[in-house]
Design a protein around this motif. Structure first.
Motif, PDB file in Angstrom:
ATOM      1  N   ILE A 243       0.829  -1.203   0.000  1.00  0.00           N
ATOM      2  CA  ILE A 243       0.000   0.000   0.000  1.00  0.00           C
ATOM      3  C   ILE A 243       0.861   1.249   0.000  1.00  0.00           C
ATOM      4  N   ILE A 244       0.294   2.319  -0.546  1.00  0.00           N
ATOM      5  CA  ILE A 244       0.965   3.623  -0.557  1.00  0.00           C
ATOM      6  C   ILE A 244       0.018   4.669   0.011  1.00  0.00           C
ATOM      7  N   PHE A 245       0.607   5.664   0.669  1.00  0.00           N
ATOM      8  CA  PHE A 245      -0.122   6.840   1.156  1.00  0.00           C
ATOM      9  C   PHE A 245       0.386   8.039   0.376  1.00  0.00           C
ATOM     10  N   LEU A 246      -0.519   8.782  -0.244  1.00  0.00           N
ATOM     11  CA  LEU A 246      -0.156   9.987  -0.973  1.00  0.00           C
ATOM     12  C   LEU A 246      -0.891  11.191  -0.405  1.00  0.00           C
ATOM     13  N   ASN A 247      -0.173  12.287  -0.299  1.00  0.00           N
ATOM     14  CA  ASN A 247      -0.737  13.568   0.102  1.00  0.00           C
ATOM     15  C   ASN A 247      -0.277  14.567  -0.948  1.00  0.00           C
ATOM     16  N   VAL A 248      -1.224  15.020  -1.782  1.00  0.00           N
ATOM     17  CA  VAL A 248      -0.871  15.879  -2.918  1.00  0.00           C
ATOM     18  C   VAL A 248      -1.728  17.142  -2.870  1.00  0.00           C
ATOM     19  N   PRO A 249      -1.140  18.311  -2.616  1.00  0.00           N
ATOM     20  CA  PRO A 249      -1.922  19.545  -2.624  1.00  0.00           C
ATOM     21  C   PRO A 249      -2.174  20.047  -4.041  1.00  0.00           C
ATOM     22  N   ILE A 250      -3.405  20.450  -4.310  1.00  0.00           N
ATOM     23  CA  ILE A 250      -3.760  21.045  -5.600  1.00  0.00           C
ATOM     24  C   ILE A 250      -4.060  22.526  -5.389  1.00  0.00           C
ATOM     25  N   ALA A 263      -7.731  19.790 -10.003  1.00  0.00           N
ATOM     26  CA  ALA A 263      -8.871  19.074  -9.414  1.00  0.00           C
ATOM     27  C   ALA A 263      -8.392  17.749  -8.832  1.00  0.00           C
ATOM     28  N   PRO A 264      -9.055  17.261  -7.776  1.00  0.00           N
ATOM     29  CA  PRO A 264      -8.657  15.988  -7.172  1.00  0.00           C
ATOM     30  C   PRO A 264      -8.658  14.828  -8.157  1.00  0.00           C
ATOM     31  N   PHE A 281      -9.944   7.537   0.089  1.00  0.00           N
ATOM     32  CA  PHE A 281      -9.827   8.809  -0.618  1.00  0.00           C
ATOM     33  C   PHE A 281     -10.478   9.894   0.223  1.00  0.00           C
ATOM     34  N   PHE A 282      -9.786  11.023   0.375  1.00  0.00           N
ATOM     35  CA  PHE A 282     -10.354  12.126   1.155  1.00  0.00           C
ATOM     36  C   PHE A 282      -9.726  13.430   0.686  1.00  0.00           C
ATOM     37  N   ILE A 301      -6.431  22.363  -1.659  1.00  0.00           N
ATOM     38  CA  ILE A 301      -7.024  21.139  -1.125  1.00  0.00           C
ATOM     39  C   ILE A 301      -5.924  20.087  -1.094  1.00  0.00           C
ATOM     40  N   ASN A 302      -5.762  19.425   0.042  1.00  0.00           N
ATOM     41  CA  ASN A 302      -4.848  18.294   0.116  1.00  0.00           C
ATOM     42  C   ASN A 302      -5.609  17.032  -0.289  1.00  0.00           C
TER      43      ASN A 302
END
Length: 312
Positions: A243-250, A263-264, A281-282, A301-302
């Motif tokens: 599994i991977i965790f990603l945190n990507v701000p747009i 956009a997400p 997903f959040f 938005i993160n």
């Protein structure tokens, strides 16, 4: 100036940081009132825990950290003006970011201190940490191998060492000074399990055969010219079933942000195109905004994801 926000009562670490911030930047009070309104109650205990860790890392220099947060936020506002006028980030290459940010040690020290304070004062950052703790870490494989790309302030690795039973914990970064800062932070926090920190660039071909069951890449992809290359290499080092965790701000202008997502769904598509299957997903909008308002106004938005590499 001493705060009297009711939500901060009996939360001494949060109160210490908020008081220090108001002494450094009294006009920030309207933002802080919004951040610590009654609507913050669902994140307040985690905020207090993060504040406690930040105070340990600040080592009795919280007033300087508060000043550097003000400096950082002011720079972010300048980038936001450019973003809204031009519809793009000011920088477009890593070379530019290195010349203006990464290559300046004094700048980086202030930037890192400011980012650390934002982990407490920005609700989207607290929500990102909550998602990591509650939706990702419980899925990590017991006896597995854990990796963070770009560990920065060290808080994700710290919680991994405290709350998982992974056999090994590693961190990769392209900068020796960043590696040292992460190690110093983990030492100050007395992390339960040691982390092996090495110089390695996720944009380069990874070592053959090296794979991990759990991988974190938080607020890294937006710093890259070709994030799809990083995702391709991430796929190679994720074990089947991992599994991977990603945190990507747009829509998140900053002095060193290069790649812009609007956009997400664009982030989700990038991950799915590589072959990962989204499990969680959040979207965590900036303080004071609903997700709909943030999208409409192009406010940060993160985008938070937990994704899995299929076994076959």
């Amino acid at each position: 100036m001493i705060t009297d926000f009711s939500i901060l009562r009996n939360r001494p670490c949060l109160k210490s940081i908020v008081d220090a911030q108001l002494l450094a930047w009294d006009s920030h009070i309207d933002f802080l009132k919004l951040r610590f309104s009654d609507s913050a109650v669902n994140t307040i205990e985690l905020s207090e825990l993060l504040a406690k860790l930040v105070l340990i890392l600040a080592e009795n220099k919280i007033s300087q950290y508060a000043k550097d947060y003000r400096w950082m936020a002011t720079n972010f506002l300048k980038e936001d003006v450019y973003f809204r006028s031009n519809g793009k980030y000011r920088l477009s290459t890593f070379k530019q970011a290195y010349q203006e940010v990464y290559g300046k040690s004094g700048y980086m020290q202030r930037y890192i201190r400011g980012i650390l304070i934002s982990q407490v004062l920005w609700v989207n950052q607290v929500m990102a940490m909550d998602f990591y703790l509650t939706r990702f870490l419980p899925k990590t494989q017991r006896r597995g191998r854990f990796l963070e790309i770009g560990p920065g302030h060290g808080l994700f690795l710290y919680f991994a060492s405290e709350r998982t039973e992974c056999d090994t914990i590693q961190g990769w970064d392209v900068s020796q000074s960043s590696i040292k800062a992460t190690q110093d932070a983990l030492n100050l926090l007395n992390a339960r399990k040691p982390s092996k920190l090495v110089i390695r660039d996720i944009q380069e071909e990874p070592p053959f055969g090296e794979q991990f069951q759990s991988i974190v890449i938080s607020e890294v992809l937006e710093h890259l010219e070709r994030p799809q290359v990083a995702l391709k290499n991430l796929w190679k080092i994720t074990a089947p079933g991992g599994i991977i965790f990603l945190n990507v701000p747009i829509n998140s202008p900053a002095p060193d942000h290069i790649f812009l997502w609007h956009a997400p769904e664009e982030v989700v598509q990038l991950v799915e195109n590589q072959g990962f299957k989204i499990e969680e997903f959040f979207n965590a909008p900036a303080t004071g905004f609903t997700e709909e308002e943030a999208l409409r106004s192009k406010v940060t938005i993160n985008v938070l994801l937990v994704a899995r590499k299929p076994r076959s």
